[in-house]
Structure formats: C-alpha cells, structure tokens
Design a protein around this motif. Structure first.
Motif, PDB file in Angstrom:
ATOM      1  N   ALA A  11       0.926  -1.544   0.053  1.00  0.00           N
ATOM      2  CA  ALA A  11       0.374  -0.209  -0.620  1.00  0.00           C
ATOM      3  C   ALA A  11       0.891   0.918   0.108  1.00  0.00           C
ATOM      4  O   ALA A  11       0.739   2.553  -1.132  1.00  0.00           O
ATOM      5  CB  ALA A  11      -0.917  -0.062   0.850  1.00  0.00           C
ATOM      6  N   LYS A  12       1.911   0.984   0.855  1.00  0.00           N
ATOM      7  CA  LYS A  12       2.562   2.554   1.028  1.00  0.00           C
ATOM      8  C   LYS A  12       3.525   3.093  -0.544  1.00  0.00           C
ATOM      9  O   LYS A  12       3.493   4.039  -0.810  1.00  0.00           O
ATOM     10  CB  LYS A  12       4.512   2.079   2.219  1.00  0.00           C
ATOM     11  N   LEU A  13       3.926   1.211  -0.775  1.00  0.00           N
ATOM     12  CA  LEU A  13       5.028   1.728  -2.226  1.00  0.00           C
ATOM     13  C   LEU A  13       4.216   1.920  -3.299  1.00  0.00           C
ATOM     14  O   LEU A  13       4.623   2.873  -4.155  1.00  0.00           O
ATOM     15  CB  LEU A  13       6.056   0.293  -2.011  1.00  0.00           C
ATOM     16  N   THR A  14       2.948   1.593  -3.514  1.00  0.00           N
ATOM     17  CA  THR A  14       2.576   2.284  -4.289  1.00  0.00           C
ATOM     18  C   THR A  14       1.639   3.283  -4.545  1.00  0.00           C
ATOM     19  O   THR A  14       1.615   4.023  -5.411  1.00  0.00           O
ATOM     20  CB  THR A  14       0.297   0.629  -4.952  1.00  0.00           C
ATOM     21  N   MET A  15       1.230   3.968  -3.296  1.00  0.00           N
ATOM     22  CA  MET A  15       1.213   5.224  -3.075  1.00  0.00           C
ATOM     23  C   MET A  15       1.849   6.192  -3.249  1.00  0.00           C
ATOM     24  O   MET A  15       1.939   7.455  -3.996  1.00  0.00           O
ATOM     25  CB  MET A  15       0.874   5.693  -1.708  1.00  0.00           C
ATOM     26  N   LYS A  16       3.595   6.129  -3.095  1.00  0.00           N
ATOM     27  CA  LYS A  16       4.372   6.785  -3.380  1.00  0.00           C
ATOM     28  C   LYS A  16       4.767   7.009  -5.098  1.00  0.00           C
ATOM     29  O   LYS A  16       5.193   7.496  -5.608  1.00  0.00           O
ATOM     30  CB  LYS A  16       5.679   6.295  -2.319  1.00  0.00           C
ATOM     31  N   SER A  17       4.442   5.389  -5.431  1.00  0.00           N
ATOM     32  CA  SER A  17       4.925   5.241  -7.021  1.00  0.00           C
ATOM     33  C   SER A  17       4.425   6.368  -7.995  1.00  0.00           C
ATOM     34  O   SER A  17       3.211   6.739  -7.716  1.00  0.00           O
ATOM     35  CB  SER A  17       4.627   3.805  -7.367  1.00  0.00           C
ATOM     36  N   ALA A  18       5.189   6.932  -8.048  1.00  0.00           N
ATOM     37  CA  ALA A  18       5.091   7.823  -9.721  1.00  0.00           C
ATOM     38  C   ALA A  18       3.479   7.439 -11.034  1.00  0.00           C
ATOM     39  O   ALA A  18       3.383   7.207 -11.542  1.00  0.00           O
ATOM     40  CB  ALA A  18       5.538   9.176 -10.101  1.00  0.00           C
ATOM     41  N   LYS A  19       4.017   5.406 -10.589  1.00  0.00           N
ATOM     42  CA  LYS A  19       3.920   5.117 -12.205  1.00  0.00           C
ATOM     43  C   LYS A  19       2.955   3.919 -11.644  1.00  0.00           C
ATOM     44  O   LYS A  19       3.190   3.030 -10.781  1.00  0.00           O
ATOM     45  CB  LYS A  19       5.042   4.625 -12.870  1.00  0.00           C
ATOM     46  N   ARG A  20       2.484   3.204 -12.317  1.00  0.00           N
ATOM     47  CA  ARG A  20       1.514   2.179 -12.610  1.00  0.00           C
ATOM     48  C   ARG A  20       1.590   1.198 -13.658  1.00  0.00           C
ATOM     49  O   ARG A  20       0.017   1.475 -14.394  1.00  0.00           O
ATOM     50  CB  ARG A  20      -0.043   2.657 -11.903  1.00  0.00           C
TER      51      ARG A  20
END
Length: 210
Positions: free
Chosen positions: A158-167
């Motif tokens: 959850a934290k890593l996805t929230m911080k990532s600029a790309k998906r």
C-alpha cells in the motif's frame, strides 16, 4: 528453474551421438525425480523470483524476497483503507497480483468517475445492497485482521503504491474480477492484463459509473 535446465540440456542433447542416449535418459530421469521432490510452494517461489519485474521509477521488484527486505510500514487513514482492501481482496494473490489490485484502486482515485480519495473509492456504495464496489465491505462479515504477517506485507505494498509515480502493471485498469466469475461488464470493458487469479479491465471513457 529445473525445467529451464532440462530444456537447455535437451536442446543440447539433440546434437549428441546415439551412444550417449542411455546416459541422457538417466540424467533426465534423475532431474525429473528431483523436480517432483520439490514442494509446490517452493516451486511457486522460484517461479515468482524468476519472473520478478522491476518498475523503472522506484525500483520495485515484485517478489516476496524483495518485499520482505523492505521496512514495515504504517500510515494514516488512506494508507489503512488501501492496506485493508488489499488484505481482504487479494492476500492470497502473488506480490505482483497484490500490487495490481492496489493499482486499480489508485487508478479509480485518479479518475473523474470515482471518489478522489482511497477510502472513498474503497467504501463507495458500502451499505447499499448490491452497490458496494469491493465485496468485503458489504458481505456481512466482520473485518478481522487474523493474519498479521499478511497484513504487514500488504501494508508495505500500500505504501509503495501510494508513493510510486507510475502504475505499470494494469495499464490504467479500473476494474478486476477473479477468473472464477464473469460479471456483466466484462464483455463491455477492454481487458488490459491478467495477473494471477484476476483479470483486469479499463472502463471505457464513454461510460460513466458502473
């Protein structure tokens, strides 16, 4: 991994003289028995590691080993909503599959067709019969975190996805479903990815809300 070794050996064996045939058969027999002796869970782990993919920005690797090396995470209400959604919706998925589900939720947050917060997306329709977007929020069962280690893992995701600029995994998907079901919208929305137990879809722009 052993299957890859076997394939390489087999391709090389094609050019060997006939006199080597018996030795090759013995070798393959031993390798097959060794492969059969490996626990299925270990084979899955090897496969996951061999297919580990990295995000170009952020250096995320979709494997349990990599995730285990990341620090334990915590956060506010938005982080909690995403972590709980991953726990109840996808804790049986691979690490890559869990990241993919997280992407869908964040993709909805970015879409004008859905609430602009994680908690708003996760709990949209909760309390209205057949209207909830995520089954666990309206299935009538208490939301109990009974597997703390699994929750720790999804908390990191959850934290890593929230911080990532790309998906990069789901190509903008806003919907997903398990392979065991076939919702009415699956024939109308273009499928963008299949990861683990889930198919992922992007809602056509001409449609508003489902």
């Amino acid at each position: 991994m052993l299957r890859l070794v076997l394939a390489v050996l087999f391709s090389g064996a094609l050019s060997l003289p006939a006199s080597a045939d018996v030795s090759i058969k013995r070798l393959f027999g031993k390798e097959q028995r060794a492969l059969n002796a490996i626990p299925q869970t270990h084979l899955v782990s090897l496969l996951e590691r061999s297919k580990a993919a990295k995000v170009s920005s952020g250096g995320i690797t979709y494997s349990r080993d990599w995730l285990a090396g990341q620090p334990k995470q915590s956060g506010g209400r938005e982080w909690r909503c995403l972590a709980e959604a991953l726990y109840f919706e996808a804790r049986g998925e691979s690490v890559k599959g869990q990241f993919a589900v997280a992407e869908v939720i964040l993709n909805r947050v970015s879409s004008a067709s859905y609430p602009d917060t994680i908690c708003g997306v996760v709990h949209q329709g909760t309390g209205r019969k057949y209207a909830c977007q995520f089954t666990y929020t309206c299935d009538g069962h208490a939301e109990v975190i009974a597997e703390p280690r699994a929750f720790e893992r999804v908390g990191k995701i959850a934290k890593l996805t929230m911080k990532s600029a790309k998906r990069p995994l789901t190509k903008g998907a806003t919907h997903y479903h398990t392979k065991a079901v076939s919702p009415y919208w699956a024939d109308k929305f273009p499928r963008t990815a299949t990861i683990g137990f889930h198919h992922f879809y992007k809602q056509p722009s001409r449609l508003s809300r489902n």
